[in-house]
Scaffold this motif. Structure first.
Motif, PDB file in Angstrom:
ATOM      1  N   GLY A  29      11.674  18.678  -0.769  1.00  0.00           N
ATOM      2  CA  GLY A  29      12.784  17.897  -0.256  1.00  0.00           C
ATOM      3  C   GLY A  29      12.426  16.429  -0.081  1.00  0.00           C
ATOM      4  N   THR A  30      11.140  16.096  -0.200  1.00  0.00           N
ATOM      5  CA  THR A  30      10.747  14.690  -0.120  1.00  0.00           C
ATOM      6  C   THR A  30      10.690  14.121  -1.528  1.00  0.00           C
ATOM      7  N   ASN A  31      10.456  12.842  -1.633  1.00  0.00           N
ATOM      8  CA  ASN A  31      10.487  12.135  -2.908  1.00  0.00           C
ATOM      9  C   ASN A  31       9.190  12.358  -3.676  1.00  0.00           C
ATOM     10  N   LEU A  32       9.257  13.210  -4.723  1.00  0.00           N
ATOM     11  CA  LEU A  32       8.088  13.526  -5.537  1.00  0.00           C
ATOM     12  C   LEU A  32       7.558  12.284  -6.246  1.00  0.00           C
ATOM     13  N   LYS A  33       8.457  11.464  -6.757  1.00  0.00           N
ATOM     14  CA  LYS A  33       8.052  10.256  -7.478  1.00  0.00           C
ATOM     15  C   LYS A  33       7.254   9.325  -6.566  1.00  0.00           C
ATOM     16  N   ALA A  34       7.720   9.117  -5.362  1.00  0.00           N
ATOM     17  CA  ALA A  34       7.017   8.253  -4.413  1.00  0.00           C
ATOM     18  C   ALA A  34       5.657   8.838  -4.054  1.00  0.00           C
ATOM     19  N   TRP A  35       5.595  10.154  -3.894  1.00  0.00           N
ATOM     20  CA  TRP A  35       4.347  10.829  -3.570  1.00  0.00           C
ATOM     21  C   TRP A  35       3.326  10.641  -4.693  1.00  0.00           C
ATOM     22  N   LEU A  36       3.773  10.821  -5.933  1.00  0.00           N
ATOM     23  CA  LEU A  36       2.887  10.660  -7.096  1.00  0.00           C
ATOM     24  C   LEU A  36       2.419   9.208  -7.243  1.00  0.00           C
ATOM     25  N   PHE A  37       3.327   8.268  -7.045  1.00  0.00           N
ATOM     26  CA  PHE A  37       2.957   6.863  -7.184  1.00  0.00           C
ATOM     27  C   PHE A  37       1.992   6.427  -6.062  1.00  0.00           C
ATOM     28  N   THR A  38       2.130   7.028  -4.896  1.00  0.00           N
ATOM     29  CA  THR A  38       1.190   6.742  -3.813  1.00  0.00           C
ATOM     30  C   THR A  38      -0.205   7.262  -4.170  1.00  0.00           C
ATOM     31  N   ILE A  39      -0.261   8.455  -4.722  1.00  0.00           N
ATOM     32  CA  ILE A  39      -1.549   9.009  -5.171  1.00  0.00           C
ATOM     33  C   ILE A  39      -2.161   8.099  -6.236  1.00  0.00           C
ATOM     34  N   MET A  40      -1.336   7.648  -7.182  1.00  0.00           N
ATOM     35  CA  MET A  40      -1.830   6.799  -8.265  1.00  0.00           C
ATOM     36  C   MET A  40      -2.328   5.463  -7.715  1.00  0.00           C
ATOM     37  N   ARG A  41      -1.555   4.857  -6.843  1.00  0.00           N
ATOM     38  CA  ARG A  41      -1.971   3.572  -6.276  1.00  0.00           C
ATOM     39  C   ARG A  41      -3.275   3.697  -5.499  1.00  0.00           C
ATOM     40  N   ASN A  42      -3.396   4.748  -4.686  1.00  0.00           N
ATOM     41  CA  ASN A  42      -4.620   4.953  -3.915  1.00  0.00           C
ATOM     42  C   ASN A  42      -5.815   5.224  -4.827  1.00  0.00           C
ATOM     43  N   SER A  43      -5.597   5.976  -5.888  1.00  0.00           N
ATOM     44  CA  SER A  43      -6.677   6.242  -6.851  1.00  0.00           C
ATOM     45  C   SER A  43      -7.117   4.948  -7.519  1.00  0.00           C
ATOM     46  N   PHE A  44      -6.147   4.124  -7.894  1.00  0.00           N
ATOM     47  CA  PHE A  44      -6.473   2.839  -8.519  1.00  0.00           C
ATOM     48  C   PHE A  44      -7.289   1.969  -7.566  1.00  0.00           C
ATOM     49  N   ILE A  45      -6.869   1.882  -6.325  1.00  0.00           N
ATOM     50  CA  ILE A  45      -7.577   1.060  -5.332  1.00  0.00           C
ATOM     51  C   ILE A  45      -8.991   1.589  -5.109  1.00  0.00           C
ATOM     52  N   ASN A  46      -9.124   2.909  -4.984  1.00  0.00           N
ATOM     53  CA  ASN A  46     -10.451   3.497  -4.779  1.00  0.00           C
ATOM     54  C   ASN A  46     -11.366   3.223  -5.970  1.00  0.00           C
ATOM     55  N   ASN A  47     -10.839   3.385  -7.181  1.00  0.00           N
ATOM     56  CA  ASN A  47     -11.642   3.106  -8.376  1.00  0.00           C
ATOM     57  C   ASN A  47     -12.020   1.637  -8.451  1.00  0.00           C
ATOM     58  N   TYR A  48     -11.090   0.767  -8.130  1.00  0.00           N
ATOM     59  CA  TYR A  48     -11.356  -0.675  -8.154  1.00  0.00           C
ATOM     60  C   TYR A  48     -12.460  -1.026  -7.162  1.00  0.00           C
ATOM     61  N   ASN A  49     -12.372  -0.448  -5.950  1.00  0.00           N
ATOM     62  CA  ASN A  49     -13.396  -0.717  -4.936  1.00  0.00           C
ATOM     63  C   ASN A  49     -14.763  -0.212  -5.368  1.00  0.00           C
ATOM     64  N   LYS A  50     -14.805   0.950  -6.024  1.00  0.00           N
ATOM     65  CA  LYS A  50     -16.082   1.485  -6.507  1.00  0.00           C
ATOM     66  C   LYS A  50     -16.691   0.564  -7.553  1.00  0.00           C
ATOM     67  N   VAL A  51     -15.875   0.127  -8.507  1.00  0.00           N
ATOM     68  CA  VAL A  51     -16.367  -0.744  -9.569  1.00  0.00           C
ATOM     69  C   VAL A  51     -16.829  -2.077  -8.999  1.00  0.00           C
ATOM     70  N   THR A  52     -16.067  -2.636  -8.090  1.00  0.00           N
ATOM     71  CA  THR A  52     -16.419  -3.919  -7.503  1.00  0.00           C
ATOM     72  C   THR A  52     -17.708  -3.801  -6.700  1.00  0.00           C
ATOM     73  N   LYS A  53     -17.833  -2.740  -5.920  1.00  0.00           N
ATOM     74  CA  LYS A  53     -19.031  -2.543  -5.115  1.00  0.00           C
ATOM     75  C   LYS A  53     -20.243  -2.345  -6.023  1.00  0.00           C
ATOM     76  N   ARG A  54     -20.087  -1.565  -7.075  1.00  0.00           N
ATOM     77  CA  ARG A  54     -21.190  -1.303  -7.996  1.00  0.00           C
ATOM     78  C   ARG A  54     -21.644  -2.590  -8.664  1.00  0.00           C
ATOM     79  N   SER A  55     -20.717  -3.417  -9.118  1.00  0.00           N
ATOM     80  CA  SER A  55     -21.108  -4.644  -9.803  1.00  0.00           C
ATOM     81  C   SER A  55     -21.701  -5.649  -8.829  1.00  0.00           C
ATOM     82  N   SER A  56     -21.216  -5.689  -7.578  1.00  0.00           N
ATOM     83  CA  SER A  56     -21.784  -6.630  -6.617  1.00  0.00           C
ATOM     84  C   SER A  56     -23.189  -6.199  -6.214  1.00  0.00           C
TER      85      SER A  56
END
Length: 171
Positions: free
Chosen positions: A52-79
């Motif tokens: 009954g909740t918005n599946l699209k919003a839920w999926l996009f939140t997962i995607m955005r959080n995954s992107f941010i986590n991956n970005y932080n890992k890459v940035t931390k690794r390179s620094s």
């Protein structure tokens, strides 16, 4: 909602997710990986989705959080690798290496002479602070105001800095 129905709904959203992933990553391969990671996380966490909740919003939140986590890992690794390179060069810089104990002894003699050259009223609080006493303890032991202690330590540091200017790296 059954697992099959949930999977079908998620698959229908995949095309929209690819476009959004491309906007986030600016790279086709990274976008495909991000969508795949999002779909996997969604399917593994199906029980956390509330019907009954918005599946699209839920999926996009997962995607955005995954992107941010991956970005932080890459940035931390390179620094970290940049910092490791810096430490490698720092440890091999001739300016930071003592060639023999004579040089270190010579430097320590200069430091001790500079400390001895300080006026007694500045040297005493400075040395007390150097060995680990707190400002308040020094003030109580010397029976002077704490502001005077801080001022005398500051003056001692400035005078030592001026006397030992030859050892400054940027001089």
């Amino acid at each position: 909602m059954t697992a099959l129905e949930f999977s079908n709904h998620v698959q229908l959203m995949a095309q929209n997710m690819r476009q959004a992933a491309m906007r986030l990553t600016q790279d086709a391969d990274d976008a495909k990986d991000l969508v795949q990671e999002t779909l996997l996380k969604a399917l593994l966490n199906r029980e956390k989705f509330l019907p009954g909740t918005n599946l699209k919003a839920w999926l996009f939140t997962i995607m955005r959080n995954s992107f941010i986590n991956n970005y932080n890992k890459v940035t931390k690794r390179s620094s970290n690798s940049d910092f490791d390179d810096f430490l490698h060069h720092l440890n091999h810089d001739e300016n930071f290496m003592t060639q023999n104990k004579g040089t270190a002894t010579f430097v320590m003699n200069d430091i001790e002479s500079a400390i001895e050259a300080l006026q007694e009223e500045h040297r005493t609080p400075f040395m007390m602070y150097y060995v680990g006493y707190k400002y308040l303890e020094i003030a109580e032991m010397l029976k002077i105001p704490i502001g005077t202690v801080k001022n005398r330590i500051f003056i001692a540091r400035q005078e030592l800095k001026a006397m030992l200017r030859t050892y400054q790296l940027d001089a």
